[in-house]
Design a protein around this motif. Structure first.
Motif, short mmCIF file in Angstrom:
data_model
loop_
_atom_site.label_atom_id
_atom_site.label_comp_id
_atom_site.label_asym_id
_atom_site.label_seq_id
_atom_site.Cartn_x
_atom_site.Cartn_y
_atom_site.Cartn_z
N TYR A 124 63.14 56.60 123.55
CA TYR A 124 63.58 57.42 122.43
C TYR A 124 64.07 58.78 122.92
O TYR A 124 65.00 59.36 122.36
N LYS A 125 63.45 59.30 123.97
CA LYS A 125 63.91 60.59 124.49
C LYS A 125 65.32 60.48 125.05
O LYS A 125 66.18 61.35 124.84
N THR A 126 65.56 59.35 125.77
CA THR A 126 66.91 59.15 126.33
C THR A 126 67.95 59.02 125.23
O THR A 126 69.04 59.62 125.29
N LEU A 127 67.62 58.22 124.20
CA LEU A 127 68.54 58.04 123.08
C LEU A 127 68.74 59.34 122.31
O LEU A 127 69.84 59.64 121.85
N PHE A 128 67.66 60.10 122.14
CA PHE A 128 67.76 61.37 121.40
C PHE A 128 68.64 62.36 122.15
O PHE A 128 69.43 63.10 121.55
N ASP A 129 68.50 62.37 123.49
CA ASP A 129 69.34 63.27 124.28
C ASP A 129 70.84 62.92 124.16
O ASP A 129 71.69 63.79 124.27
N LYS A 130 71.11 61.61 123.93
CA LYS A 130 72.51 61.18 123.77
C LYS A 130 72.99 61.25 122.33
O LYS A 130 74.13 60.91 122.03
N GLY A 131 72.09 61.65 121.42
CA GLY A 131 72.44 61.77 120.02
C GLY A 131 72.51 60.44 119.31
O GLY A 131 73.14 60.35 118.24
N LEU A 132 71.82 59.42 119.83
CA LEU A 132 71.88 58.09 119.22
C LEU A 132 70.77 57.84 118.23
O LEU A 132 70.82 56.86 117.47
N VAL A 133 69.69 58.65 118.23
CA VAL A 133 68.61 58.51 117.25
C VAL A 133 68.35 59.86 116.62
O VAL A 133 68.68 60.91 117.19
N SER A 134 67.74 59.82 115.46
CA SER A 134 67.47 61.07 114.75
C SER A 134 66.26 61.79 115.37
O SER A 134 65.46 61.21 116.12
N ALA A 135 66.16 63.04 115.02
CA ALA A 135 65.02 63.85 115.50
C ALA A 135 63.71 63.31 114.96
O ALA A 135 62.66 63.36 115.64
N ASP A 136 63.73 62.78 113.72
CA ASP A 136 62.49 62.25 113.12
C ASP A 136 62.00 61.05 113.92
O ASP A 136 60.77 60.93 114.18
N GLU A 137 62.89 60.16 114.30
CA GLU A 137 62.47 58.99 115.08
C GLU A 137 61.93 59.41 116.45
O GLU A 137 60.95 58.84 116.96
N TYR A 138 62.56 60.40 117.03
CA TYR A 138 62.10 60.89 118.33
C TYR A 138 60.69 61.50 118.22
O TYR A 138 59.80 61.26 119.06
N GLU A 139 60.47 62.29 117.16
CA GLU A 139 59.17 62.92 116.97
C GLU A 139 58.07 61.89 116.72
O GLU A 139 56.93 62.04 117.18
N ASN A 140 58.38 60.83 115.99
CA ASN A 140 57.40 59.76 115.75
C ASN A 140 57.00 59.08 117.06
O ASN A 140 55.83 58.75 117.28
N ALA A 141 57.98 58.86 117.93
CA ALA A 141 57.68 58.23 119.21
C ALA A 141 56.81 59.14 120.08
O ALA A 141 55.86 58.69 120.74
N ARG A 142 57.11 60.44 120.05
CA ARG A 142 56.31 61.37 120.84
C ARG A 142 54.89 61.48 120.30
O ARG A 142 53.90 61.56 121.04
N LEU A 143 54.74 61.46 118.96
CA LEU A 143 53.42 61.53 118.34
C LEU A 143 52.59 60.30 118.69
O LEU A 143 51.38 60.41 118.98
N SER A 144 53.22 59.12 118.67
CA SER A 144 52.50 57.89 119.04
C SER A 144 52.02 57.95 120.49
O SER A 144 50.92 57.51 120.83
N TYR A 145 52.86 58.53 121.35
CA TYR A 145 52.48 58.67 122.76
C TYR A 145 51.27 59.61 122.89
O TYR A 145 50.30 59.32 123.63
#
Length: 391
Positions: A124-145
């Motif tokens: 998700y971090k890689t996709l977020f850096d490329k602008g392919l996923v939203s910030a909300d999806e990235y934050e959910n992945a980080r929270l789960s980690y």
């Protein structure tokens, strides 16, 4: 006729008075003055206070357990000699091992979840850096980690706790010493839910004992560290043990309106006669002087009068403390400076020299009576004639 009767009454009264006077005064010509004397010499003078106390080891440790369970094995008994780290008992470990295995399984599961969440977070971090996923999806992945990481840490703590509890099931001696008491038997259940059960009491060194004495508040002011102590115990009535004051505790104890203070006394016990719990009858020497010039204390209380010394001359002097000596037909006073007293003897600092003979009392001895008839009486009280009297 009445006048003659009155004369006879008067004559009879005079005869009775004369007879009573003769009986009370005794036959003075048969009495001789004899003085009690003692020599001024060097003695040991001691002041002391007494108390009772209890003998106990200097160092003793109560051994318990922090976990509940059934005592499966005991390896020591009363009076067993143990070393530091030696196993002295074991609890049943079945439940504790089960708890450890459960904690390990939970840790393994948490580590697997962390591994998945770590890889997912990286994607998700890689996709977020490329602008392919939203910030909300990235934050959910980080929270789960983060949650997975915290779960792993918690599981590790649970495993550590379970391992520690399993270690508590093996009970070891914390010191080198001797087992004084044992409170459990094999098969007995101990519960550590609210307090730590006491299993054993171990004394570190029975050759190094102490006495905890209760000293009355009236005497505690004279008790200080380093003072010499002697004590006896009923178990060995003919033996006198020695020690010294090592501590005067400040906390007061009130029992039945009596205030006492605890005094700690050393009690070397190389022959192991002294046992924990024995009652000691303690004497604390609060002041001691060795080889000081002294006289009996009663010599300082003696004061002659002309009535008690008969025809002897009295040569008095001014002074608060005086002793008396006999020089020829004269009883002479000497002013002395006194020091310490134990009630029987009193130290003489100055005023007389060693070897001086001082008067401690006076008695009248009848000429026709033997020594066995001598008796003590007040120097001012009349005695029957013909009897020995002491003043």
């Amino acid at each position: 006729m009445k006048k003659i009767s009155k004369i006879w009454y008067v004559a009879g009264a005079l005869i009775i008075v004369a007879l009573a006077t003769w009986l009370l005064s005794g036959n003075k010509k048969d009495l001789q003055i004899q003085f009690s004397k003692e020599k001024a010499q060097k003695t040991n003078i001691q002041n002391s206070v007494t108390a009772t106390g209890t003998i106990e080891p200097v160092t003793s440790v109560t051994v318990g357990t922090q976990v509940s369970g059934i005592v499966s094995r005991l390896f020591v008994d009363y009076n067993s000699v143990v070393k530091k780290g030696q196993v002295i008992a074991e609890l049943d470990k079945t439940n504790l091992i089960s708890e450890l295995n459960t904690a390990k399984a939970n840790l393994s599961s948490a580590q697997s979840s962390l591994k998945y969440e770590t890889e997912n977070y990286k994607r998700y971090k890689t996709l977020f850096d490329k602008g392919l996923v939203s910030a909300d999806e990235y934050e959910n992945a980080r929270l789960s980690y983060d949650k997975a990481l915290q779960t792993v840490n918690t599981s590790k703590e649970s495993v550590q706790k379970a391992q520690t509890n399993l270690g508590y099931a093996t009970i070891t001696s914390p010191i080198d010493g001797v087992v004084l008491s044992k409170a459990v038997e094999e098969g007995q259940t101990v519960a550590a839910s609210f307090s730590t059960p006491e299993l054993f009491t171990i004394a570190q060194n029975l050759t190094d004992m102490r006495v905890i004495a209760d000293v009355d508040e009236a005497d505690i002011g004279d008790v200080k560290e380093g003072e010499r102590v002697t004590f006896t115990v009923d178990a060995y009535p003919n033996d006198t043990f020695e020690g010294e004051v090592t501590q005067v505790r400040q906390e007061a104890t009130t029992t039945n309106n009596v205030v006492t203070y605890e005094v700690v006394i050393s009690a070397p016990n190389n022959d192991l006669k002294l046992k924990p719990g024995l009652t000691a009858n303690v004497t604390i020497y609060t002041a001691e002087k060795q080889g000081v010039l002294s006289v009996p204390s009663k010599a300082l209380r003696f004061t002659p009068t002309q009535e008690t010394v008969g025809k002897m001359k009295i040569q008095d002097v001014n002074g608060k403390n005086k002793v008396w000596t006999i020089e020829g037909n004269t009883i002479k006073a000497h002013t002395v400076q006194i020091g310490m007293s134990d009630g029987i003897n009193t130290e003489i600092i100055s005023g007389i020299s060693e070897g001086s003979i001082v008067v401690t009392g006076v008695e009248e001895i009848s000429a026709d009576a033997g020594p066995a008839e001598t008796q003590e009486r007040s120097p001012f009280a009349p005695g029957p004639p013909g009897r020995n009297k002491k003043k």
